[in-house]
Enzyme design. Structure first.
Site, PDB file in Angstrom:
ATOM      1  N   THR A 145      -4.153   0.186  10.482  1.00 27.35           N
ATOM      2  CA  THR A 145      -4.332   1.642  10.499  1.00 27.35           C
ATOM      3  C   THR A 145      -5.653   1.891  11.209  1.00 27.35           C
ATOM      4  O   THR A 145      -6.708   1.490  10.699  1.00 27.35           O
ATOM      5  CB  THR A 145      -4.358   2.212   9.061  1.00 27.35           C
TER       6      THR A 145
ATOM      7  N   THR B 235      -8.978 -11.949   0.192  1.00 26.05           N
ATOM      8  CA  THR B 235      -9.108 -11.024   1.289  1.00 26.05           C
ATOM      9  C   THR B 235      -7.761 -10.482   1.752  1.00 26.05           C
ATOM     10  O   THR B 235      -6.725 -11.013   1.383  1.00 26.05           O
ATOM     11  CB  THR B 235      -9.735 -11.713   2.544  1.00 26.05           C
ATOM     12  N   ASN B 236      -7.863  -9.507   2.644  1.00 21.55           N
ATOM     13  CA  ASN B 236      -6.701  -9.008   3.372  1.00 21.55           C
ATOM     14  C   ASN B 236      -6.429  -9.953   4.555  1.00 21.55           C
ATOM     15  O   ASN B 236      -7.018 -11.028   4.635  1.00 21.55           O
ATOM     16  CB  ASN B 236      -6.985  -7.577   3.851  1.00 21.55           C
TER      17      ASN B 236
ATOM     18  N   SER C 212      -6.906  -3.003   5.706  1.00 23.60           N
ATOM     19  CA  SER C 212      -5.770  -3.303   6.583  1.00 23.60           C
ATOM     20  C   SER C 212      -6.214  -3.120   8.031  1.00 23.60           C
ATOM     21  O   SER C 212      -6.865  -2.131   8.364  1.00 23.60           O
ATOM     22  CB  SER C 212      -4.601  -2.362   6.297  1.00 23.60           C
TER      23      SER C 212
ATOM     24  N   THR D 175       0.820  -1.188   0.000  1.00 18.61           N
ATOM     25  CA  THR D 175       0.000   0.000   0.000  1.00 18.61           C
ATOM     26  C   THR D 175       0.872   1.263   0.000  1.00 18.61           C
ATOM     27  O   THR D 175       1.819   1.383   0.785  1.00 18.61           O
ATOM     28  CB  THR D 175      -0.930   0.012   1.232  1.00 18.61           C
TER      29      THR D 175
ATOM     30  N   PHE E  12       1.436   0.332   7.192  1.00 21.33           N
ATOM     31  CA  PHE E  12       1.648   1.167   6.004  1.00 21.33           C
ATOM     32  C   PHE E  12       2.946   1.967   6.078  1.00 21.33           C
ATOM     33  O   PHE E  12       2.941   3.206   5.971  1.00 21.33           O
ATOM     34  CB  PHE E  12       0.485   2.145   5.771  1.00 21.33           C
TER      35      PHE E  12
ATOM     36  N   LYS F 225     -10.336  -3.703  -2.002  1.00 22.26           N
ATOM     37  CA  LYS F 225      -9.812  -4.876  -1.284  1.00 22.26           C
ATOM     38  C   LYS F 225     -10.465  -4.978   0.090  1.00 22.26           C
ATOM     39  O   LYS F 225     -10.443  -4.029   0.875  1.00 22.26           O
ATOM     40  CB  LYS F 225      -8.293  -4.764  -1.151  1.00 22.26           C
TER      41      LYS F 225
ATOM     42  N   GLY G  72      -1.552 -16.430   5.538  1.00 18.96           N
ATOM     43  CA  GLY G  72      -0.921 -17.724   5.286  1.00 18.96           C
ATOM     44  C   GLY G  72      -1.904 -18.870   5.442  1.00 18.96           C
ATOM     45  O   GLY G  72      -3.129 -18.670   5.483  1.00 18.96           O
TER      46      GLY G  72
ATOM     47  N   TYR H 145       0.997 -14.073  -1.178  1.00 17.38           N
ATOM     48  CA  TYR H 145       2.032 -13.377  -0.414  1.00 17.38           C
ATOM     49  C   TYR H 145       2.743 -14.369   0.511  1.00 17.38           C
ATOM     50  O   TYR H 145       3.878 -14.791   0.263  1.00 17.38           O
ATOM     51  CB  TYR H 145       1.443 -12.198   0.377  1.00 17.38           C
TER      52      TYR H 145
HETATM   53  C1  LIG Z   1       3.873  -8.448   5.979  1.00 12.79           C
HETATM   54  C2  LIG Z   1       2.603  -8.180   5.241  1.00 12.79           C
HETATM   55  C3  LIG Z   1       2.313  -6.894   4.814  1.00 12.79           C
HETATM   56  C4  LIG Z   1       1.137  -6.635   4.118  1.00 12.79           C
HETATM   57  N1  LIG Z   1       0.889  -5.372   3.685  1.00 12.79           N
HETATM   58  C5  LIG Z   1      -0.230  -5.125   2.961  1.00 12.79           C
HETATM   59  C6  LIG Z   1      -0.477  -3.838   2.442  1.00 12.79           C
HETATM   60  O1  LIG Z   1       0.323  -2.917   2.602  1.00 12.79           O
HETATM   61  N2  LIG Z   1      -1.625  -3.644   1.731  1.00 12.79           N
HETATM   62  C7  LIG Z   1      -2.533  -4.650   1.502  1.00 12.79           C
HETATM   63  O2  LIG Z   1      -3.549  -4.429   0.839  1.00 12.79           O
HETATM   64  N3  LIG Z   1      -2.303  -5.898   1.966  1.00 12.79           N
HETATM   65  C8  LIG Z   1      -1.183  -6.150   2.685  1.00 12.79           C
HETATM   66  N4  LIG Z   1      -0.954  -7.405   3.151  1.00 12.79           N
HETATM   67  C9  LIG Z   1      -1.980  -8.464   2.938  1.00 12.79           C
HETATM   68  C10 LIG Z   1      -1.694  -9.316   1.709  1.00 12.79           C
HETATM   69  O3  LIG Z   1      -1.735  -8.569   0.532  1.00 12.79           O
HETATM   70  C11 LIG Z   1      -2.732 -10.445   1.627  1.00 12.79           C
HETATM   71  O4  LIG Z   1      -4.005  -9.862   1.453  1.00 12.79           O
HETATM   72  C12 LIG Z   1      -2.759 -11.315   2.871  1.00 12.79           C
HETATM   73  O5  LIG Z   1      -1.449 -11.529   3.365  1.00 12.79           O
HETATM   74  C13 LIG Z   1      -3.406 -12.664   2.589  1.00 12.79           C
HETATM   75  O6  LIG Z   1      -2.692 -13.388   1.610  1.00 12.79           O
HETATM   76  P1  LIG Z   1      -1.618 -14.525   1.971  1.00 12.79           P
HETATM   77  O7  LIG Z   1      -2.289 -15.469   2.938  1.00 12.79           O
HETATM   78  O8  LIG Z   1      -1.267 -15.159   0.656  1.00 12.79           O
HETATM   79  O9  LIG Z   1      -0.458 -13.838   2.595  1.00 12.79           O
HETATM   80  C14 LIG Z   1       0.221  -7.693   3.860  1.00 12.79           C
HETATM   81  C15 LIG Z   1       0.527  -8.992   4.278  1.00 12.79           C
HETATM   82  C16 LIG Z   1       1.701  -9.251   4.959  1.00 12.79           C
HETATM   83  C17 LIG Z   1       2.008 -10.662   5.397  1.00 12.79           C
END
Ligand SMILES: Cc1cc2nc3c(=O)[nH]c(=O)nc-3n(C[C@H](O)[C@H](O)[C@H](O)COP(=O)(O)O)c2cc1C
Length: 346
Positions: A178, A242-243, A175, A86, A115, A214, A269, A319
């Protein structure tokens, strides 16, 4: 075991953010290398969504490359799209460290980065030179000190700078790190936010550029239905779900107790997989094909991605699995998807 598997115990001896910074240091050097591989994606994996052509459904979720510093590397690893950010309008440091924790025994990450952003101006400048053949999305957020009531102005300020240099924009209202941000998902807050952003898109002559939203996995089913109606009525281009989750209940004991000692933050994860899928299925049901949905949350194998696409998602973002499984993951997932597509054809 691949090279990453062999090196992982060493890498994971570093504190997570130090490992992240080392990986980015190395990554920047690799990006300067003129002979990075150019993966050819099988035609069977091509996807069209919200007016864009994706060479593969696999994308990098927001939050890893917040400043768009490693785009050539992501492309070389096989991602078809990368969501940078972000990005906040003005630079901000994020939360104090430690703010990132990994639990390899469960494929789980806890983060409260908050952020950390170089700000939209710096990131926009960097995006002026981008590798061809990679779709780049700009994920936007608000600065921490901006009052909730002025959030729209922050999203608009970031949009003015980032939208002209990306292929799509995602509004991050989900997120957990924030304070107050997730309140923007409430229909009465979401309506003016989306209307204000779509007005700006028109003003800038970017009507054809997709605008996505998102969402968090921590919304009640009826809230998800209401958000879908607001999103469709507003005329945005799609949803990302999702986030990370605030729900500690996704982690089984005894790990949950350990996670709780680390404090606040969002979980991602493997343990997020089922919850994120449930949310996506509800959204897809409510959407009835009216808008495309990008799947994210706990996707770590080709089967996971296949299931998400089978459920009706247009694309899939990853991610946490990349952190645990390493840079070969995307190529392996792609091979798995091709093999599964061949099996369903026969
Ligand atoms: C360390 C970290 C930082 C993240 N920062 C953001 C972010 O800045 N903006 C956002 O929309 N999602 C952020 N996410 C969320 C990921 O984009 C994703 O939605 C979430 O981790 C679920 O996917 P995953 O299980 O494959 O990690 C972050 C995730 C992690 C682990």
């Amino acid at each position: 075991m691949d090279l990453y598997g062999a090196l992982r115990p060493l890498i994971f001896r570093f504190d997570p953010e130090t490992a992240h910074n080392l990986a980015f240091w190395l990554g920047e050097r690799l990006c300067a290398w003129p002979r990075l591989p150019e993966p050819a994606h099988p035609a069977a994996l091509h996807r069209s969504a919200f007016g864009l052509d994706f060479p593969t459904p696999l994308g990098l979720a927001a939050g890893l490359d917040k400043g768009a510093t490693l785009l050539p590397l992501w492309k070389a690893l096989g991602f078809g799209h990368v969501e940078i950010g972000t990005v906040t309008p003005r630079p901000q440091p994020g939360n104090p460290r430690p703010r990132l924790f990994r639990f390899p025994q469960a494929g789980l990450i806890l983060n409260r980065m908050g952020f950390n952003s170089e700000g939209a101006e710096v990131v926009a400048r960097r995006l002026q030179s981008r590798p061809a053949g990679l779709i780049v999305g700009g994920n936007l957020g608000k600065n921490k000190e901006t009052p909730e009531g002025q959030a729209l102005e922050d999203y608009r300020a970031a949009y003015r700078l980032i939208a002209p240099v990306v292929d799509y924009v995602a509004l991050n209202v989900s997120s957990p790190n924030t304070p107050g941000l997730r309140n923007l998902q409430a229909p009465e807050a979401l309506k003016p936010l989306l209307a204000g952003m779509l007005d700006l898109r028109r003003e800038l002559g970017l009507e054809r550029q997709p605008l996505l939203l998102k969402l968090a996995p921590d919304l009640a089913p009826e809230d998800l239905d209401a958000i879908v109606e607001v999103a469709v009525a507003a005329g945005i281009s799609g949803l990302i779900a999702t986030n990370t989750t605030l729900d500690r209940g996704i982690v089984a004991e005894p790990l949950r107790a350990l996670v709780e000692t680390k404090g606040a933050g969002g979980l991602s994860g493997v343990p997020l997989k089922a919850k994120a899928r449930e949310v996506r299925r509800r959204l897809l049901h409510a959407l009835r094909g009216r808008l495309p949905l990008v799947a994210c949350g706990g996707l770590g194998t080709a089967e996971d991605v296949h299931d998400a696409l089978d459920d009706g998602a247009a694309l899939a973002q990853i991610y946490s699995a990349l952190i645990f499984q390493g840079p070969g993951l995307i190529r392996r997932m792609e091979q798995g998807l091709v093999a599964m597509a061949a099996r369903t054809r026969t």
